[in-house]
Motif scaffolding. Structure first.
Motif, PDB file in Angstrom:
ATOM      1  N   GLY A  84       0.777  -1.235   0.091  1.00 32.77           N
ATOM      2  CA  GLY A  84       0.098  -0.125   0.284  1.00 32.77           C
ATOM      3  C   GLY A  84       0.943   1.123   0.084  1.00 32.77           C
ATOM      4  O   GLY A  84       0.603   2.379  -0.631  1.00 32.77           O
ATOM      5  N   ILE A  85       2.097   1.168   0.650  1.00 36.27           N
ATOM      6  CA  ILE A  85       2.717   2.320   0.740  1.00 36.27           C
ATOM      7  C   ILE A  85       3.461   2.581  -0.470  1.00 36.27           C
ATOM      8  O   ILE A  85       3.531   3.760  -1.020  1.00 36.27           O
ATOM      9  CB  ILE A  85       3.666   2.265   1.941  1.00 36.27           C
ATOM     10  CG1 ILE A  85       2.950   2.412   3.547  1.00 36.27           C
ATOM     11  CG2 ILE A  85       4.992   3.286   1.849  1.00 36.27           C
ATOM     12  CD1 ILE A  85       3.723   1.920   4.429  1.00 36.27           C
ATOM     13  N   LEU A  86       3.928   1.352  -0.998  1.00 37.29           N
ATOM     14  CA  LEU A  86       4.602   1.369  -2.331  1.00 37.29           C
ATOM     15  C   LEU A  86       3.841   2.103  -3.457  1.00 37.29           C
ATOM     16  O   LEU A  86       3.948   2.923  -4.258  1.00 37.29           O
ATOM     17  CB  LEU A  86       5.162   0.244  -2.825  1.00 37.29           C
ATOM     18  CG  LEU A  86       6.033  -0.057  -4.071  1.00 37.29           C
ATOM     19  CD1 LEU A  86       7.158   0.924  -3.719  1.00 37.29           C
ATOM     20  CD2 LEU A  86       6.199  -1.429  -4.208  1.00 37.29           C
ATOM     21  N   TYR A  87       2.386   1.570  -3.220  1.00 30.52           N
ATOM     22  CA  TYR A  87       1.416   2.106  -4.208  1.00 30.52           C
ATOM     23  C   TYR A  87       1.190   3.681  -4.265  1.00 30.52           C
ATOM     24  O   TYR A  87       1.288   4.312  -5.109  1.00 30.52           O
ATOM     25  CB  TYR A  87       0.088   1.366  -3.860  1.00 30.52           C
ATOM     26  CG  TYR A  87      -1.093   1.931  -4.934  1.00 30.52           C
ATOM     27  CD1 TYR A  87      -1.256   1.444  -6.328  1.00 30.52           C
ATOM     28  CD2 TYR A  87      -2.145   3.021  -4.351  1.00 30.52           C
ATOM     29  CE1 TYR A  87      -2.155   2.031  -7.123  1.00 30.52           C
ATOM     30  CE2 TYR A  87      -2.890   3.190  -5.156  1.00 30.52           C
ATOM     31  CZ  TYR A  87      -3.266   2.994  -6.428  1.00 30.52           C
ATOM     32  OH  TYR A  87      -4.139   3.466  -7.298  1.00 30.52           O
ATOM     33  N   LEU A  88       1.276   4.028  -3.017  1.00 37.42           N
ATOM     34  CA  LEU A  88       1.078   5.571  -2.693  1.00 37.42           C
ATOM     35  C   LEU A  88       2.313   6.211  -3.133  1.00 37.42           C
ATOM     36  O   LEU A  88       2.467   7.602  -3.549  1.00 37.42           O
ATOM     37  CB  LEU A  88       1.081   5.760  -1.479  1.00 37.42           C
ATOM     38  CG  LEU A  88      -0.554   5.407  -0.623  1.00 37.42           C
ATOM     39  CD1 LEU A  88      -0.609   5.639   0.769  1.00 37.42           C
ATOM     40  CD2 LEU A  88      -1.863   6.358  -1.362  1.00 37.42           C
ATOM     41  N   PHE A  89       3.500   5.682  -2.899  1.00 35.68           N
ATOM     42  CA  PHE A  89       4.560   6.444  -3.160  1.00 35.68           C
ATOM     43  C   PHE A  89       4.805   6.429  -4.744  1.00 35.68           C
ATOM     44  O   PHE A  89       5.100   7.531  -5.472  1.00 35.68           O
ATOM     45  CB  PHE A  89       5.713   5.748  -2.589  1.00 35.68           C
ATOM     46  CG  PHE A  89       7.223   6.413  -2.942  1.00 35.68           C
ATOM     47  CD1 PHE A  89       7.552   7.655  -2.160  1.00 35.68           C
ATOM     48  CD2 PHE A  89       8.328   6.013  -3.748  1.00 35.68           C
ATOM     49  CE1 PHE A  89       8.692   8.212  -2.560  1.00 35.68           C
ATOM     50  CE2 PHE A  89       9.226   6.404  -4.093  1.00 35.68           C
ATOM     51  CZ  PHE A  89       9.527   7.459  -3.513  1.00 35.68           C
ATOM     52  N   SER A  90       4.833   5.372  -5.446  1.00 36.66           N
ATOM     53  CA  SER A  90       5.128   5.307  -6.999  1.00 36.66           C
ATOM     54  C   SER A  90       4.236   4.052  -7.747  1.00 36.66           C
ATOM     55  O   SER A  90       4.783   3.164  -7.398  1.00 36.66           O
ATOM     56  CB  SER A  90       6.569   5.039  -7.102  1.00 36.66           C
ATOM     57  OG  SER A  90       6.868   5.079  -8.696  1.00 36.66           O
ATOM     58  N   TRP A  91       3.420   4.499  -8.233  1.00 41.11           N
ATOM     59  CA  TRP A  91       2.489   3.613  -9.249  1.00 41.11           C
ATOM     60  C   TRP A  91       3.643   2.594 -10.161  1.00 41.11           C
ATOM     61  O   TRP A  91       3.380   1.385 -10.150  1.00 41.11           O
ATOM     62  CB  TRP A  91       1.461   4.087 -10.174  1.00 41.11           C
ATOM     63  CG  TRP A  91       0.991   3.167 -11.019  1.00 41.11           C
ATOM     64  CD1 TRP A  91       1.188   3.098 -12.423  1.00 41.11           C
ATOM     65  CD2 TRP A  91      -0.006   2.029 -10.896  1.00 41.11           C
ATOM     66  NE1 TRP A  91       0.390   2.232 -13.164  1.00 41.11           N
ATOM     67  CE2 TRP A  91      -0.198   1.468 -11.898  1.00 41.11           C
ATOM     68  CE3 TRP A  91      -0.368   1.450  -9.712  1.00 41.11           C
ATOM     69  CZ2 TRP A  91      -1.431   0.501 -12.275  1.00 41.11           C
ATOM     70  CZ3 TRP A  91      -1.316   0.523  -9.551  1.00 41.11           C
ATOM     71  CH2 TRP A  91      -1.709   0.084 -10.979  1.00 41.11           C
TER      72      TRP A  91
END
Length: 136
Positions: A84-91
């Motif tokens: 989830g954090i990776l998704y928020l940081f960079s698609w």
């Protein structure tokens, strides 16, 4: 307990938000960051705060679940929160890492098993030392 978990959440969320903002400032100084990224940054901080400020302390300090349940819940929360954090940081980064979800889940599970082994040994030695001091 609720007050302690709330304080843990606030500390973890605030510290993570500052840490990510500092890293972005240091390594993406030439990039223009849109205003909407601030909301994503706050979301990342809140996810970190939830995982490491509420879920982990609750599972390992307050819950009465068996070790297998704690390990499983910690692994799932850590992996899903990380994605989830990776998704928020960079698609784009999320899309590149998504195919390795099961491998990451397995490595996280192994890490939690090893971590629990050392944590339980440490806690047992601390408890034994406290009991031995009480006998004297």
């Amino acid at each position: 307990m609720i007050k302690q978990l709330k304080n843990n959440f606030m500390q973890a969320a605030f510290s993570t938000t500052l840490w990510i903002a500092l890293l972005i400032t240091l390594f993406a100084h030439q990039a223009t960051i849109p205003f909407s990224f601030i909301w994503r940054l706050l979301g990342m901080g809140c996810l970190f705060g939830l995982i490491f400020g509420v879920i982990y302390p609750y599972l390992w300090n307050y819950s009465t679940f068996k070790a297998q349940v704690n390990i499983t819940l910690s692994t799932v929360a850590n992996t899903l929160g990380g994605f989830g954090i990776l998704y928020l940081f960079s698609w784009e980064m999320f899309v590149q890492i998504r195919p390795f979800f099961l491998l990451i889940l397995l490595v996280t599970l192994l890490g939690h098993i090893v971590g629990f082994y050392f944590y339980s040994n440490y806690e047992n030695k601390k408890l034994a030392a406290a009991l031995n001091r009480g006998r004297k």
